[in-house]
Write a protein that holds these residues in place. Sequence first.
Motif, PDB file in Angstrom:
ATOM      1  N   LYS A   9       0.817  -1.296   0.004  1.00 36.02           N
ATOM      2  CA  LYS A   9      -0.118  -0.079  -0.019  1.00 36.02           C
ATOM      3  C   LYS A   9       0.952   1.077  -0.011  1.00 36.02           C
ATOM      4  O   LYS A   9       0.357   2.379  -0.352  1.00 36.02           O
ATOM      5  N   ASN A  10       2.275   1.024   0.316  1.00 37.40           N
ATOM      6  CA  ASN A  10       3.078   2.205   0.273  1.00 37.40           C
ATOM      7  C   ASN A  10       3.765   2.517  -1.149  1.00 37.40           C
ATOM      8  O   ASN A  10       4.610   3.535  -1.040  1.00 37.40           O
ATOM      9  N   PHE A  11       3.298   1.861  -1.758  1.00 36.54           N
ATOM     10  CA  PHE A  11       3.770   2.077  -3.522  1.00 36.54           C
ATOM     11  C   PHE A  11       3.563   3.368  -3.848  1.00 36.54           C
ATOM     12  O   PHE A  11       2.515   3.937  -3.777  1.00 36.54           O
ATOM     13  N   ASP A  12       4.638   3.938  -4.201  1.00 39.57           N
ATOM     14  CA  ASP A  12       4.499   5.404  -4.421  1.00 39.57           C
ATOM     15  C   ASP A  12       4.057   5.700  -5.924  1.00 39.57           C
ATOM     16  O   ASP A  12       4.942   5.981  -6.881  1.00 39.57           O
ATOM     17  N   PHE A  13       2.695   5.615  -6.252  1.00 42.78           N
ATOM     18  CA  PHE A  13       2.283   6.118  -7.670  1.00 42.78           C
ATOM     19  C   PHE A  13       2.382   7.369  -7.966  1.00 42.78           C
ATOM     20  O   PHE A  13       2.733   7.618  -9.322  1.00 42.78           O
ATOM     21  N   LYS A  14       2.427   8.333  -7.191  1.00 42.58           N
ATOM     22  CA  LYS A  14       2.867   9.581  -7.528  1.00 42.58           C
ATOM     23  C   LYS A  14       4.230   9.833  -8.107  1.00 42.58           C
ATOM     24  O   LYS A  14       4.462  10.534  -9.513  1.00 42.58           O
ATOM     25  N   LEU A  15       5.191   9.046  -7.518  1.00 44.28           N
ATOM     26  CA  LEU A  15       6.645   9.196  -8.172  1.00 44.28           C
ATOM     27  C   LEU A  15       6.648   8.529  -9.428  1.00 44.28           C
ATOM     28  O   LEU A  15       7.052   8.935 -10.282  1.00 44.28           O
ATOM     29  N   LEU A  16       5.788   7.259  -9.686  1.00 43.07           N
ATOM     30  CA  LEU A  16       5.933   6.735 -10.999  1.00 43.07           C
ATOM     31  C   LEU A  16       5.158   7.375 -12.031  1.00 43.07           C
ATOM     32  O   LEU A  16       5.634   7.473 -13.168  1.00 43.07           O
TER      33      LEU A  16
END
Length: 376
Positions: A9-16
């Motif tokens: 859940k901590n996957f950084d979609f914003k950075l991606l």
Amino acid sequence: MNNRKYQVKNFDFKLLILLIAITVIGILAIGSAKESVQSRQIFGAILGMFFMLILTFFDYSFFIRFHWVIYAVNMGLLLLVQFFGDSSNNAQRWLEIGGIRFQPSETAKILLILFYAQFIMKNKEKINSFSTLLKAVVLLIPPWVLIYKQPDLSTSIMILIIFCVVMYVGGLSYKIIAGIFAVILPVAVILLFLVLQPDQTIIKDYQQERILAWLQPDKYSLTTGYQQQNSITAIGSGQLWGKGLYNNEVGSVKNGNYISEPQTDFIFAIIGEEMGFAGSLTVIVLLMAIAFECFLIARKAKDIAGTIICCGVGSIVCFQSFINISVATGILPNTGLPLPFVSYGLTSLVSLYIGMGFVMNVAMQRVTPRNTINNF
């Protein structure tokens, strides 16, 4: 690996999303500058994202335990370049292994960050001791010298910047930092004076000419400063919205071939001319946002090593972007550093994505923000 801290859940979609956006702009600009290499950049982006996603789910703590292996691999690649590297434009910076040609000085940036992340964490209680600082500097000298001798002055400067950042983030005392600045500033002034002398042997002649062309642009406008002056003209001619990608305007700096190999170091000139101020500002904001996101993740890292990795990779994006854009706009002398995620170059692109993979992994293991180190 602690499953309670390692959460999907901590996957950084914003950075991606930020990375995909800047990469797409880079691919479009490269296609307009030199269409024949656009497909290779697309391949590099796909390969880089693949490695990034794998490393996102690969615990960095396990990887950096082998920091001496990382250091040895880095030294091995740089030594291979020294003895068996390919030469181009009076520089020996490339290595070909199994049909794959790459530039180890680009991978060195990431490998050194990983090495010092573990080195500093293991010595965090004595980071300000003379013996630890001496060891850190001594370990930096061999790879730095090998990169400098290629010759690659611009990357060697970036290596020094990265080293300063990781040491600062690792808790280096402000007293030591002040002492270092007290020595470095006058030395830098003296060094600049010496390299401008006609018979100097400190740097290569072409490197000296780049500095002179920066200081005296009118004198060198038709020789060494030719590309930089045309870059400034191209950026200014784009005005607000630019002339459009893939345009065929006769008055275009790009179409007139006034900048050689514009898809690499002077890609920002293409963006300024064809995407205008709006496109240039978009690129700057995206790069700033990527670096800032790395620093935000660093504040939530589970340990000092994670913080150093994020700050190290973020500093590459931050400082290298500043230097590249400054060169394209005439603020700094020509250095030859690529614009992160935008300039053509598979080694640079893939290496940056590998670095971002480790940053994403640190984010996956983030904890409640706390003061994990003295200076961050």
